[in-house]
Motif scaffolding. Structure first.
Motif, short mmCIF file in Angstrom:
data_model
loop_
_atom_site.label_atom_id
_atom_site.label_comp_id
_atom_site.label_asym_id
_atom_site.label_seq_id
_atom_site.Cartn_x
_atom_site.Cartn_y
_atom_site.Cartn_z
N CYS A 273 1.61 7.94 -44.32
CA CYS A 273 1.30 8.49 -45.93
C CYS A 273 0.06 9.16 -45.94
O CYS A 273 -0.87 9.26 -44.99
N GLU A 274 -0.20 10.03 -46.98
CA GLU A 274 -1.43 10.67 -47.34
C GLU A 274 -2.82 9.94 -47.01
O GLU A 274 -3.79 10.59 -46.56
N ILE A 275 -2.84 8.84 -47.44
CA ILE A 275 -4.21 8.04 -47.44
C ILE A 275 -4.42 7.71 -45.83
O ILE A 275 -5.62 7.92 -45.13
N CYS A 276 -3.35 7.35 -45.22
CA CYS A 276 -3.57 6.91 -43.79
C CYS A 276 -3.82 7.95 -42.91
O CYS A 276 -4.53 7.99 -41.91
N SER A 277 -3.22 9.21 -43.32
CA SER A 277 -3.56 10.39 -42.27
C SER A 277 -5.01 11.36 -42.79
O SER A 277 -5.19 12.35 -42.30
N ASP A 278 -5.70 10.48 -43.94
CA ASP A 278 -6.74 11.22 -44.37
C ASP A 278 -7.78 11.25 -43.28
O ASP A 278 -8.38 10.01 -43.33
N ALA A 279 -8.15 12.21 -42.66
CA ALA A 279 -9.59 11.91 -41.60
C ALA A 279 -10.79 11.71 -42.41
O ALA A 279 -11.56 10.89 -41.83
N ARG A 280 -11.00 11.77 -43.94
CA ARG A 280 -12.17 11.70 -44.41
C ARG A 280 -12.43 10.14 -44.84
O ARG A 280 -13.34 9.61 -45.02
N ARG A 281 -11.36 9.23 -44.63
CA ARG A 281 -11.32 8.04 -45.09
C ARG A 281 -11.81 7.14 -43.95
O ARG A 281 -11.40 7.45 -42.70
N ASP A 282 -12.46 5.86 -44.13
CA ASP A 282 -12.98 5.04 -43.10
C ASP A 282 -11.84 3.99 -42.51
O ASP A 282 -11.41 3.11 -43.21
N ALA A 283 -11.25 4.70 -41.41
CA ALA A 283 -10.39 3.95 -40.77
C ALA A 283 -10.28 2.59 -40.12
O ALA A 283 -9.68 1.54 -39.83
N GLY A 284 -11.89 2.22 -40.28
CA GLY A 284 -12.24 0.83 -39.83
C GLY A 284 -12.13 -0.30 -40.88
O GLY A 284 -12.50 -1.32 -40.51
N THR A 285 -11.99 0.04 -41.99
CA THR A 285 -12.04 -0.87 -43.25
C THR A 285 -10.55 -1.04 -43.52
O THR A 285 -10.05 0.13 -44.06
N ILE A 286 -9.87 -2.09 -43.80
CA ILE A 286 -8.55 -2.21 -44.28
C ILE A 286 -8.76 -2.95 -45.71
O ILE A 286 -9.24 -4.22 -45.33
N CYS A 287 -8.13 -2.58 -46.77
CA CYS A 287 -8.03 -3.40 -47.78
C CYS A 287 -6.49 -3.80 -48.01
O CYS A 287 -5.66 -3.06 -48.12
N VAL A 288 -6.44 -5.18 -48.26
CA VAL A 288 -4.91 -5.70 -48.08
C VAL A 288 -4.41 -6.00 -49.62
O VAL A 288 -5.19 -6.80 -50.41
N VAL A 289 -3.60 -5.24 -50.10
CA VAL A 289 -3.14 -5.37 -51.35
C VAL A 289 -1.59 -5.78 -51.49
O VAL A 289 -0.68 -5.60 -50.40
N GLU A 290 -0.95 -6.30 -52.46
CA GLU A 290 0.33 -6.51 -52.67
C GLU A 290 1.35 -5.77 -52.74
O GLU A 290 2.52 -5.91 -52.24
N THR A 291 1.00 -4.81 -53.95
CA THR A 291 1.95 -3.63 -53.98
C THR A 291 1.41 -2.12 -54.29
O THR A 291 0.00 -1.92 -54.30
N PRO A 292 2.26 -1.18 -54.26
CA PRO A 292 1.69 0.19 -54.19
C PRO A 292 1.09 0.33 -55.56
O PRO A 292 0.09 1.15 -55.70
N ALA A 293 1.25 -0.53 -56.57
CA ALA A 293 0.62 -0.24 -58.08
C ALA A 293 -0.83 -0.54 -57.76
O ALA A 293 -1.91 -0.01 -58.24
N ASP A 294 -1.06 -1.73 -56.86
CA ASP A 294 -2.44 -2.24 -56.40
C ASP A 294 -3.29 -0.97 -55.79
O ASP A 294 -4.39 -0.84 -56.30
N VAL A 295 -2.63 -0.43 -54.91
CA VAL A 295 -3.19 0.80 -54.24
C VAL A 295 -3.89 1.75 -55.37
O VAL A 295 -4.81 2.19 -55.41
N LEU A 296 -2.84 2.06 -56.31
CA LEU A 296 -3.08 3.04 -57.46
C LEU A 296 -4.34 2.55 -58.11
O LEU A 296 -5.22 3.24 -58.36
N ALA A 297 -4.19 1.33 -58.48
CA ALA A 297 -5.43 0.83 -59.28
C ALA A 297 -6.57 0.78 -58.63
O ALA A 297 -7.76 1.34 -59.25
N VAL A 298 -6.75 0.67 -57.39
CA VAL A 298 -8.07 0.55 -56.63
C VAL A 298 -8.44 1.94 -56.41
O VAL A 298 -9.72 2.32 -56.61
N GLU A 299 -7.59 2.98 -56.28
CA GLU A 299 -7.78 4.16 -55.86
C GLU A 299 -8.52 4.78 -57.25
O GLU A 299 -9.45 5.59 -57.08
N GLN A 300 -7.95 4.34 -58.38
CA GLN A 300 -8.47 5.02 -59.42
C GLN A 300 -9.93 4.61 -59.82
O GLN A 300 -10.59 4.77 -60.62
#
Lengths: 199, 199
Positions: free
Chosen positions: B69-96
């Protein structure tokens, strides 16, 4: 940040459903993809089939896949009585009451000059012609008791009575199971002015 | 009496949408056919496209049309920190919220032994392997503060800490703009036990 393009498009497309806002559309999209892909495929097919096949009955304007709908082509029904309703959902409601054996005419709306909806837009010219040509015995007006519904009923009764056709309006009053205390004033006024002698 | 078969099928098919009962499905069907056939066609296409194309990202399990996905392949993001969420909607909420620059891991659910959902069903075995293999610095647990979400967070923190990974849980307490008076007791209890010294 948004969802991926195909998801975003589906969310947008679901907004065409009445009562579905951005949040519900998002929830529906995720639900379908996570838990019901089969349902989504079936829904896509059902939508396409309905759009391709369903059109108006050439006699009563109700939705049907046939040239003439099942009710209009049912020989057991009384073709001499026509009930005029606003929508296909109204036909279903009357049918479910089991109290009517005639046929229907579905306006697919009501007179609303402010929105540019005159008698021709809801098929009243052709309907009037049909009533005269076929020597219909009675036309029952079952449009909604709203301003537009009443205006439509008034217009129809006016043109049909001039042609000498018997026209009636369904009764309005206190619904069965309703309590007087909670019935609104206009309905009560209707109930009083429409009172009938006890036999 | 029912609607014509194609209409009836569409009404049934719409029931696969969450929160749509028989009456809403009927209203949606009539609305689409009366007023928005283009919308119905577009919706059919969007459904089919989403079902055909959208799958899980091979790294974070979020929905995507791509392999990664776009987030995983984005080189500007810190790949050393992983946030564990339950659903895609949660990803959207955190991103927003705009407050996080790491990557995600989407469980697509939570541990729920009673429904037969164990660690493997939500990809925790592969996730654990990935965290160890890639030498991830920190795992932030952002599962929901429900019984199942807490159990999932507890399970994950347990297995990851045994591997020597730094694990944290997002803070729970009184939401900003919330009034103490209207906050439920368990949230308040959380807010008190999680209090921090004022500096």
């Amino acid at each position: 940040m948004k969802f991926s393009p195909a998801l975003q498009e589906l969310i947008e497309a679901l907004r065409c459903l009445p009562g579905v806002g951005p949040k519900s559309a998002q929830r529906m999209t995720l639900h379908l993809l996570e838990r019901d892909r089969e349902g989504a495929t079936a829904l896509a097919a059902a939508l396409q089939t309905a759009v391709d096949k369903v059109d108006h009955c050439s006699r009563c304007r109700n939705f049907t896949e046939l040239e003439v709908c099942e009710i209009c082509s049912d020989a057991r029904r009384d073709a001499g009585t026509i009930c005029v309703v606003e929508t296909p959902a109204d036909v279903l409601a009357v049918e479910q009451s089991g109290s009517y054996r005639g046929v229907y005419f579905v306006l697919m709306g009501h007179l609303s000059p402010i929105d540019g909806i005159g008698p021709e837009e809801i098929g009243l010219d052709r309907f009037q012609q049909r009533v005269v040509d076929e020597g219909i015995e009675e036309v029952i007006l079952a449009t909604n008791p709203t301003v537009e519904g009443e205006a439509t009923a008034y217009y129809l009764s006016d043109v049909l009575q001039r042609e000498g056709v018997k026209v009636s309006r369904i009764a309005h009053g206190v619904p069965l199971g309703g309590e007087l205390e909670y019935v609104d004033g206009s309905t009560l006024a209707h109930a009083f002015s429409g009172r009938r002698p006890v036999e």
